[in-house]
Motif scaffolding. Sequence first.
Motif, PDB file in Angstrom:
ATOM      1  N   GLN A   1      17.523  -6.248  -1.052  1.00 52.16           N
ATOM      2  CA  GLN A   1      18.121  -4.999  -1.541  1.00 52.16           C
ATOM      3  C   GLN A   1      18.617  -5.148  -2.975  1.00 52.16           C
ATOM      4  N   ARG A   2      19.237  -6.299  -3.270  1.00 53.67           N
ATOM      5  CA  ARG A   2      19.783  -6.540  -4.614  1.00 53.67           C
ATOM      6  C   ARG A   2      18.673  -6.550  -5.670  1.00 53.67           C
ATOM      7  N   TYR A   3      17.572  -7.214  -5.358  1.00 53.40           N
ATOM      8  CA  TYR A   3      16.466  -7.310  -6.321  1.00 53.40           C
ATOM      9  C   TYR A   3      15.713  -5.985  -6.436  1.00 53.40           C
ATOM     10  N   LEU A   4      15.620  -5.243  -5.350  1.00 56.61           N
ATOM     11  CA  LEU A   4      14.972  -3.925  -5.395  1.00 56.61           C
ATOM     12  C   LEU A   4      15.770  -2.967  -6.279  1.00 56.61           C
ATOM     13  N   LYS A   5      17.098  -3.039  -6.168  1.00 58.41           N
ATOM     14  CA  LYS A   5      17.951  -2.182  -7.006  1.00 58.41           C
ATOM     15  C   LYS A   5      17.792  -2.539  -8.482  1.00 58.41           C
ATOM     16  N   LEU A   6      17.630  -3.849  -8.752  1.00 61.36           N
ATOM     17  CA  LEU A   6      17.401  -4.291 -10.136  1.00 61.36           C
ATOM     18  C   LEU A   6      16.081  -3.723 -10.663  1.00 61.36           C
ATOM     19  N   LEU A   7      15.026  -3.793  -9.837  1.00 63.09           N
ATOM     20  CA  LEU A   7      13.726  -3.238 -10.244  1.00 63.09           C
ATOM     21  C   LEU A   7      13.824  -1.737 -10.477  1.00 63.09           C
ATOM     22  N   GLU A   8      14.623  -1.078  -9.663  1.00 61.29           N
ATOM     23  CA  GLU A   8      14.795   0.373  -9.832  1.00 61.29           C
ATOM     24  C   GLU A   8      15.531   0.673 -11.138  1.00 61.29           C
ATOM     25  N   ARG A   9      16.583  -0.089 -11.435  1.00 63.74           N
ATOM     26  CA  ARG A   9      17.370   0.142 -12.659  1.00 63.74           C
ATOM     27  C   ARG A   9      16.536  -0.054 -13.916  1.00 63.74           C
ATOM     28  N   THR A  10      15.597  -1.012 -13.872  1.00 61.48           N
ATOM     29  CA  THR A  10      14.765  -1.294 -15.057  1.00 61.48           C
ATOM     30  C   THR A  10      13.502  -0.445 -15.096  1.00 61.48           C
ATOM     31  N   GLY A  11      13.392   0.510 -14.162  1.00 62.91           N
ATOM     32  CA  GLY A  11      12.266   1.444 -14.182  1.00 62.91           C
ATOM     33  C   GLY A  11      10.984   0.905 -13.594  1.00 62.91           C
ATOM     34  N   ARG A  12      11.048  -0.256 -12.933  1.00 62.46           N
ATOM     35  CA  ARG A  12       9.825  -0.858 -12.389  1.00 62.46           C
ATOM     36  C   ARG A  12       9.573  -0.460 -10.940  1.00 62.46           C
ATOM     37  N   ALA A  13      10.578   0.104 -10.306  1.00 65.93           N
ATOM     38  CA  ALA A  13      10.414   0.590  -8.934  1.00 65.93           C
ATOM     39  C   ALA A  13      11.065   1.967  -8.818  1.00 65.93           C
ATOM     40  N   ARG A  14      10.533   2.769  -7.908  1.00 71.93           N
ATOM     41  CA  ARG A  14      11.102   4.098  -7.647  1.00 71.93           C
ATOM     42  C   ARG A  14      11.668   4.120  -6.239  1.00 71.93           C
ATOM     43  N   LEU A  15      12.830   4.729  -6.109  1.00 72.56           N
ATOM     44  CA  LEU A  15      13.467   4.861  -4.799  1.00 72.56           C
ATOM     45  C   LEU A  15      12.994   6.139  -4.121  1.00 72.56           C
TER      46      LEU A  15
ATOM     47  N   GLU B 137       0.817  -1.220   0.000  1.00 73.99           N
ATOM     48  CA  GLU B 137       0.000   0.000   0.000  1.00 73.99           C
ATOM     49  C   GLU B 137       0.848   1.267   0.000  1.00 73.99           C
ATOM     50  N   GLY B 138       2.138   1.116   0.232  1.00 73.30           N
ATOM     51  CA  GLY B 138       3.030   2.272   0.241  1.00 73.30           C
ATOM     52  C   GLY B 138       4.464   1.805   0.082  1.00 73.30           C
ATOM     53  N   PRO B 139       5.427   2.731   0.177  1.00 72.83           N
ATOM     54  CA  PRO B 139       6.841   2.378   0.025  1.00 72.83           C
ATOM     55  C   PRO B 139       7.292   1.378   1.083  1.00 72.83           C
ATOM     56  N   LEU B 140       8.193   0.469   0.689  1.00 70.15           N
ATOM     57  CA  LEU B 140       8.737  -0.530   1.598  1.00 70.15           C
ATOM     58  C   LEU B 140      10.257  -0.483   1.591  1.00 70.15           C
ATOM     59  N   SER B 141      10.839  -0.792   2.730  1.00 68.24           N
ATOM     60  CA  SER B 141      12.294  -0.881   2.823  1.00 68.24           C
ATOM     61  C   SER B 141      12.724  -2.294   2.446  1.00 68.24           C
ATOM     62  N   ALA B 142      14.028  -2.472   2.250  1.00 70.14           N
ATOM     63  CA  ALA B 142      14.553  -3.804   1.943  1.00 70.14           C
ATOM     64  C   ALA B 142      14.251  -4.770   3.091  1.00 70.14           C
ATOM     65  N   GLN B 143      14.325  -4.277   4.331  1.00 72.97           N
ATOM     66  CA  GLN B 143      14.042  -5.123   5.494  1.00 72.97           C
ATOM     67  C   GLN B 143      12.584  -5.593   5.484  1.00 72.97           C
ATOM     68  N   GLU B 144      11.660  -4.678   5.146  1.00 71.35           N
ATOM     69  CA  GLU B 144      10.234  -5.037   5.096  1.00 71.35           C
ATOM     70  C   GLU B 144       9.956  -6.048   3.990  1.00 71.35           C
ATOM     71  N   ILE B 145      10.621  -5.869   2.838  1.00 70.88           N
ATOM     72  CA  ILE B 145      10.476  -6.831   1.734  1.00 70.88           C
ATOM     73  C   ILE B 145      11.038  -8.186   2.172  1.00 70.88           C
ATOM     74  N   ALA B 146      12.166  -8.163   2.871  1.00 65.98           N
ATOM     75  CA  ALA B 146      12.781  -9.407   3.348  1.00 65.98           C
ATOM     76  C   ALA B 146      11.821 -10.167   4.271  1.00 65.98           C
ATOM     77  N   GLU B 147      11.161  -9.438   5.160  1.00 64.56           N
ATOM     78  CA  GLU B 147      10.220 -10.079   6.092  1.00 64.56           C
ATOM     79  C   GLU B 147       9.017 -10.663   5.365  1.00 64.56           C
ATOM     80  N   ARG B 148       8.582 -10.004   4.300  1.00 64.27           N
ATOM     81  CA  ARG B 148       7.397 -10.476   3.562  1.00 64.27           C
ATOM     82  C   ARG B 148       7.708 -11.667   2.660  1.00 64.27           C
TER      83      ARG B 148
END
Length: 226
Positions: free
Chosen positions: A192-206, A172-183
Motif C-alpha cells: 500500500q505504501r509503495y502504491l501510494k508513492l507511485l500514485e503521488r508521482t503520477g505513475r499509477a492511477r487509483l 492486465e488490469g487494476p490490482l489491490s494492495a493485497q494482490e500486489i502483496a501476494e505477487r
Amino acid sequence: MIEVLVVDDDIRVARVNAAYVEKVPGFHVAGEAHSAAEALSQLEALPQVDLILLDHYLPDETGLTVVQEMRRRGHQTDVIMVTAARDVSTVQAAMRQGALQYLVKPFAFAGLRAKLEAYAQLRRTLEGGGEAEQAEVDRIFGALSTPSEPTLPKGHSPTTAELVRRSLMNAEGPLSAQEIAERTGVSRQTAQRYLKLLERTGRARLTLKYGDAGRPEHRYVWATHG
C-alpha cells in the motif's frame, strides 16, 4: 542559456514539459512543435536550438525518423527522447542514432530536472576543451547516467519499489494492495505504501471498486501516456 525545442504531439503535454524546462535554471524554451514536419521546420527557422526534447509517437513520423532527418541535414543538435515507447528495440535505435538520454513517460518534474542538470554538466565539461585523461572520459560518459526516477523518500527500498512497479506494469488490469502483496511477497501495508508513492508521482492511477457492502476497495493501475 541552453535553448530547448519541445516536441510532443499532445499540445497539453508539450506545454507541461515546456513549463518544466523553464523551471530549471539555465534552460529556455526556444519553441514547441507537435509533429515531425513542424519539428524539422522549427529547427531550420529558430536562430539557435541546443537540445530537443523529442516524443517518439508523432502523427506524421516517429521521433527516430526526425533524428535521422536532422542528421542528414547536418544538424548536430542534442536529443533527449521523452516518450512512452519503452520497447528495447526503440531504446536501442535511439541510442545508436545519438540520443543522449531516454526519459520514459509518465515522469515527475524531478525526473526531467535530473536529466537536464546532467546535460548542462556535460556541456560545461565539454566546453572546457583540451585532451581528456581516462578519469575525465569516464566523467563525460557518466555525466548523463543519472537515475530517471525521482529519489525515493527515506525508508523506501529501491528493490521493493521496482518489484511493485513491475507487478503493476505487467498486470492486465487494476490490482489491490493485497494482490500486489501476494505477487511480490511483501506485506499488504508495504504494498500500500509503495502504491501510494507511485500514485503521488503520477505513475499509477487509483480506481475504486464498489462491492456489495462496506467501503470501496482501492485498486491501482499503471498510468500509461502516449
